[in-house]
Design a protein around this motif. Structure first.
Motif, mmCIF file in Angstrom:
data_model
loop_
_atom_site.group_PDB
_atom_site.id
_atom_site.type_symbol
_atom_site.label_atom_id
_atom_site.label_comp_id
_atom_site.label_asym_id
_atom_site.label_seq_id
_atom_site.Cartn_x
_atom_site.Cartn_y
_atom_site.Cartn_z
ATOM 1 N N ILE A 42 -73.817 19.143 -20.579
ATOM 2 C CA ILE A 42 -75.183 18.722 -20.900
ATOM 3 C C ILE A 42 -76.020 18.654 -19.621
ATOM 4 N N LEU A 43 -75.430 18.158 -18.525
ATOM 5 C CA LEU A 43 -76.121 18.123 -17.234
ATOM 6 C C LEU A 43 -76.523 19.541 -16.827
ATOM 7 N N ALA A 60 -75.140 10.044 -13.355
ATOM 8 C CA ALA A 60 -74.623 8.671 -13.298
ATOM 9 C C ALA A 60 -73.573 8.456 -14.379
ATOM 10 N N GLY A 61 -73.843 8.963 -15.574
ATOM 11 C CA GLY A 61 -72.874 8.849 -16.667
ATOM 12 C C GLY A 61 -71.601 9.619 -16.380
ATOM 13 N N ALA A 62 -71.732 10.797 -15.794
ATOM 14 C CA ALA A 62 -70.561 11.598 -15.451
ATOM 15 C C ALA A 62 -69.709 10.885 -14.406
ATOM 16 N N GLY A 66 -65.690 9.448 -14.247
ATOM 17 C CA GLY A 66 -64.753 9.941 -13.250
ATOM 18 C C GLY A 66 -65.132 11.229 -12.552
ATOM 19 N N ALA A 67 -66.310 11.769 -12.830
ATOM 20 C CA ALA A 67 -66.728 13.006 -12.163
ATOM 21 C C ALA A 67 -66.968 12.745 -10.681
ATOM 22 N N THR A 68 -66.545 13.665 -9.876
ATOM 23 C CA THR A 68 -66.773 13.576 -8.437
ATOM 24 C C THR A 68 -68.082 14.278 -8.081
#
Length: 97
Positions: A42-43, A60-62, A66-68
């Protein structure tokens, strides 16, 4: 688009709001893709459309999932490949404090 677009939709077209909400909820269910991957997709989409404000919120949600920063950067690189400089510019909102 207004940050509260779903509230506006609910107020002005409750029937369609219910349909849209049901589809959004369905897409968030656990499936072959994990939640982090779905948010990064979606980003990517919002970056290609130049929606920097959405990119910032999605990043921020990612991160909460746990997204780096490296994964977010790679997603933005893909947006650049798909849409050119506008995707890159919007994508940089992911790192705008």
């Amino acid at each position: 688009m207004a940050a509260n677009y779903m509230e506006l939709l609910k107020t002005n077209d409750p029937e369609f709001f219910d349909l849209v909400k049901a589809l959004m909820d369905k897409n968030q269910e656990k499936g072959a893709l994990d939640a982090k991957t779905k948010v990064l997709i979606i980003l990517f989409n919002d970056a290609t459309k130049g929606h920097g404000d959405a990119v910032k919120k999605l990043a921020a949600g990612a991160r909460k999932l746990g997204a780096t920063d490296k994964e977010i950067s790679e997603t933005i690189r893909m947006a650049f490949m798909a849409s050119g400089l506008s995707g890159l510019v919007a994508g940089m909102a992911a790192f705008d404090e």
